[in-house]
Design an enzyme around this catalytic site. Structure first.
Site, PDB file in Angstrom:
ATOM      1  N   ASP A 297     -14.855  19.388  25.140  1.00  0.00           N
ATOM      2  CA  ASP A 297     -15.846  20.529  24.390  1.00  0.00           C
ATOM      3  C   ASP A 297     -16.986  19.597  23.803  1.00  0.00           C
ATOM      4  O   ASP A 297     -17.231  19.519  22.719  1.00  0.00           O
ATOM      5  CB  ASP A 297     -14.557  20.986  23.411  1.00  0.00           C
ATOM      6  CG  ASP A 297     -15.638  22.057  22.466  1.00  0.00           C
ATOM      7  OD1 ASP A 297     -16.373  22.622  23.149  1.00  0.00           O
ATOM      8  OD2 ASP A 297     -15.484  22.142  21.340  1.00  0.00           O
TER       9      ASP A 297
ATOM     10  N   GLU B 197      -5.384  15.199  23.127  1.00  0.00           N
ATOM     11  CA  GLU B 197      -4.845  16.572  23.497  1.00  0.00           C
ATOM     12  C   GLU B 197      -4.722  16.412  25.133  1.00  0.00           C
ATOM     13  O   GLU B 197      -5.192  17.361  25.939  1.00  0.00           O
ATOM     14  CB  GLU B 197      -6.014  17.509  23.298  1.00  0.00           C
ATOM     15  CG  GLU B 197      -6.184  17.890  21.761  1.00  0.00           C
ATOM     16  CD  GLU B 197      -6.825  19.097  21.542  1.00  0.00           C
ATOM     17  OE1 GLU B 197      -7.332  19.886  22.438  1.00  0.00           O
ATOM     18  OE2 GLU B 197      -6.794  19.723  20.256  1.00  0.00           O
TER      19      GLU B 197
ATOM     20  N   TYR C 197      -4.915  24.438  14.816  1.00  0.00           N
ATOM     21  CA  TYR C 197      -6.048  25.654  14.384  1.00  0.00           C
ATOM     22  C   TYR C 197      -5.544  26.827  14.019  1.00  0.00           C
ATOM     23  O   TYR C 197      -5.970  27.944  14.339  1.00  0.00           O
ATOM     24  CB  TYR C 197      -7.038  25.624  15.593  1.00  0.00           C
ATOM     25  CG  TYR C 197      -8.055  24.373  15.881  1.00  0.00           C
ATOM     26  CD1 TYR C 197      -9.128  24.305  15.053  1.00  0.00           C
ATOM     27  CD2 TYR C 197      -7.653  23.651  16.709  1.00  0.00           C
ATOM     28  CE1 TYR C 197     -10.045  23.379  15.205  1.00  0.00           C
ATOM     29  CE2 TYR C 197      -8.408  22.488  16.957  1.00  0.00           C
ATOM     30  CZ  TYR C 197      -9.734  22.366  16.091  1.00  0.00           C
ATOM     31  OH  TYR C 197     -10.360  21.343  16.279  1.00  0.00           O
TER      32      TYR C 197
ATOM     33  N   GLU D  65      -7.396  17.104  13.370  1.00  0.00           N
ATOM     34  CA  GLU D  65      -8.343  18.081  13.725  1.00  0.00           C
ATOM     35  C   GLU D  65      -7.733  19.553  13.028  1.00  0.00           C
ATOM     36  O   GLU D  65      -6.723  19.853  13.444  1.00  0.00           O
ATOM     37  CB  GLU D  65      -8.583  18.575  15.196  1.00  0.00           C
ATOM     38  CG  GLU D  65      -9.397  17.428  15.889  1.00  0.00           C
ATOM     39  CD  GLU D  65      -9.739  17.847  17.422  1.00  0.00           C
ATOM     40  OE1 GLU D  65      -9.729  19.234  17.803  1.00  0.00           O
ATOM     41  OE2 GLU D  65      -9.950  16.969  18.206  1.00  0.00           O
TER      42      GLU D  65
END
Ligand code: GCB
Length: 599
Positions: free
Chosen positions: A167, A419, A475, A512
């Site tokens: 990303d 990840e 998240y 994160e």
């Protein structure tokens, strides 16, 4: 140990580092004609000018130039006023993204795979007095055998399109400074340091890698230039009485001078700043100088308007000032090793760094951030086209990063991946040797970690037992239960209770957590994308972190808004910054500042 002259370039009475930054000549090579037509020997046939260091993408006004994927060339003239006998000459690039071949006067001098670590070309036999032609053939394609991983798609017009499984924009070019380095024929190549603290004394064990049969002399000076310790020999010990320790956000740096001696004559000299400190993990604590530290800060990117991923002292300085203003003490070099200047500045400012290799994109999806954030797994290692080649490139990156960064007091630990797919035996077999390698080559044996997304849940993940501390990207409240912070909190707690039950007795760091937030959007009651929602989300996350004693750090995603590829989920980039891309605070920055004042 480093390859010859990979040490950060310095100038002194013996060595010289001549900066070659500036306006170079540049040409795209979509037909891959450059080598056949001998552009390196003849010069680029139709060059335009291009700043170095910088990404090439955002200086252009045409989309095809910004989004160019394939081969591209840089060249410049290097003036050598004299070639001194008994000296060696090198061209040292801080990085060239993602791979390159370097030519001096038309002759190949070095090749390098990987876009985020130094490239060194020895040019002693190729450099002539007067004008020399330095050329670089670079390439920014992505594949599944080098890191970061991705693929190349074809647009309707046949042109190549880089599609990263990650990303961030596939910025490319000569991103860091370039130097012509002169060293003596037999020179200091590298040095390693380890620290041991006792009451009022520090013991620094050193090992110098130097060529030739010379005496080695090592001297340590304090900030005022006073000699505090010295020793002789390629290996030895410096004993510092009443040392000033390098502390988190209270740094103290000494200067280490390594001298190569032939009788009274100094054959070579290298000066580096060092900080006396230890790092360790003990049960659930991260210790610096034996004291627990709670990590507060960010995952960052090297990313700014116009220069893209190019290093700029002004941007880095502003970033440190903003992080200090927030009472932060740490950042992760997501998702690749940064320019060496970042580490030198962190050494000075007392920041800790989790240093990460570009082990990103090891899940096959061009919207990996979505799939992983929501806990949808994508395969990788089972059907990777050449896993041995990938591993070879990944190992090289780990080795080069640790060699380059091992002497920085700011570096707290090493991150091997972000990840990745970690739920198969194949993933474990892939990563285990990388963790072993990092442990083996770091003389200070700093902690080694990897960064796990949601599908790497504790019942499925095969790789968390490899880690000295566990890094989680979560998240809840964004990709999971977005818009429902209460529900998200319950799900988050449910997961964390499971980790707690495992009682792993290692620290956990959230590497994160965040929400995309438009700096223009306010809404009461809050909605996703609004500034209010970002603050509420942060507060919810903090309340969950604070329930668990093993949570020992929070690095928010992201320090600033940053550029990504285009798509329906990104509004001209990722907007999870606590600062805008122009480095102005969003409202939630004040939430962090308040918390980190006391945390
Ligand atoms: C992640 C990735 C990061 C993305 C982020 C996001 O999990 O590690 O590279 O930018 O999520 O914002 O989706």
């Amino acid at each position: 140990m480093l390859n010859f002259s990979e040490l950060y370039p310095v100038s002194n009475e013996i060595r010289q580092a001549q900066l070659l930054d500036g306006l170079w000549r540049f040409q795209f090579d979509p037909q891959e004609a450059g080598e056949k037509e001998q552009w390196a020997a003849r010069g680029l046939p139709a060059p335009i000018s291009m700043p170095v260091p910088a990404s090439f993408a955002d200086v252009f006004t045409e989309a095809w130039q910004r989004d160019y994927c394939g081969d591209f060339w840089y060249e410049t003239d290097v003036y050598a006023q004299e070639i001194r006998p008994g000296q060696r000459y090198f061209i040292r690039f801080g990085s060239v993204t993602h791979r390159c071949r370097v030519y001096m006067n038309g002759v190949p001098a070095a090749e390098h795979e990987g876009g985020f670590l130094p490239v060194v070309a020895e040019v002693t036999a190729l450099l002539r007095p007067g004008r020399n032609l330095l050329s670089v053939k670079a390439n920014n394609e992505l594949n599944e055998t080098s890191i970061p991983c991705g693929t190349v798609l074809r647009r309707a017009d046949g042109s190549k399109q880089a599609a990263g499984y990650f990303d961030f924009f596939n910025y490319s070019g000569i991103h860091r400074s370039v130097c012509l380095v002169r060293t003596p024929e037999e020179a200091i190549q590298d040095y390693d340091l380890t620290y041991r603290l006792e009451e009022n004394r520090a013991f620094i064990n050193y090992s110098v890698d130097a060529e030739g049969d010379y005496g080695v002399c090592v001297e340590l000076r304090d900030r005022d230039g006073a000699l505090v310790a010295s020793a002789q020999g390629k290996t030895g010990e410096l004993i510092v009485e009443n040392p000033r320790l390098w502390q988190v956000r209270n740094a103290y740096l000494y200067t280490l001078t390594v001298l190569l001696k032939k009788g009274a004559q100094t054959v070579d000299r290298y000066d580096g700043k060092i900080g006396i400190r230890t790092v360790a993990i003990e049960n659930e604590k991260i210790l610096v100088n034996g004291q627990p530290v709670y990590l507060k800060g960010f995952g960052k990117h090297e990313d700014a308007d116009i220069i893209g991923r190019g290093f700029s002292y002004a941007v880095a300085k502003r970033d440190f000032e903003c992080m200090k203003w927030l009472n932060a003490n740490c950042f992760r070099t997501s998702h690749y090793p940064y320019a060496e200047e970042w580490y030198r500045m962190a050494d000075e400012e007392g920041f800790l760094i989790i240093d990460e290799v570009p082990g990103v994109g090891m899940m096959r999806s061009i919207a990996n951030f979505l799939a992983s954030g929501a806990g949808k797994s994508n395969g990788f290692f089972g059907d990777c086209p050449d896993v041995n080649l990938l591993l070879k490139n990944h190992k090289a990156a780990v080795e080069e990063m640790i060699r380059r960064d091992k002497n920085h007091p700011s570096v707290l630990g090493w991150s091997i991946f972000n990840e990745a797919e970690t739920i198969t035996q194949a993933s474990h077999d892939y990563f285990a040797p990388l963790f072993d390698l990092a442990r083996e080559i770091d003389p200070q044996h700093r902690p080694v970690t990897g960064v796990l997304e949601k599908t790497s849940s504790l019942d499925r993940c095969q790789c968390y037992p490899l880690m000295d501390f566990i890094c989680l990207n979560r998240y809840y409240g964004w990709y999971i239960s977005g818009g429902d912070l209460k529900g998200a909190e319950a799900q988050f707690i449910e997961e964390m209770d499971q980790w707690a039950e495992k009682n792993l007795r290692v620290p956990f760091v959230f590497t994160e957590f965040g929400t995309d937030t438009l700096d223009t959007l306010h809404k009461l009651p809050s909605v996703m994308w609004s500034q209010e929602y970002q603050s509420e989300y942060m507060d919810m996350n903090f309340s969950v972190f604070d329930r668990y004693a093993f949570v020992q750090g929070e690095l928010a995603w992201n320090f600033a808004d940053f550029q990504t590829g285009q798509g329906v989920f990104r509004v001209n980039g990722n907007k999870k910054g606590l600062f805008t891309r122009a480095r102005q605070p969003k409202d939630a920055a004040y939430t962090m500042k308040k918390r980190w004042e006391v945390k």
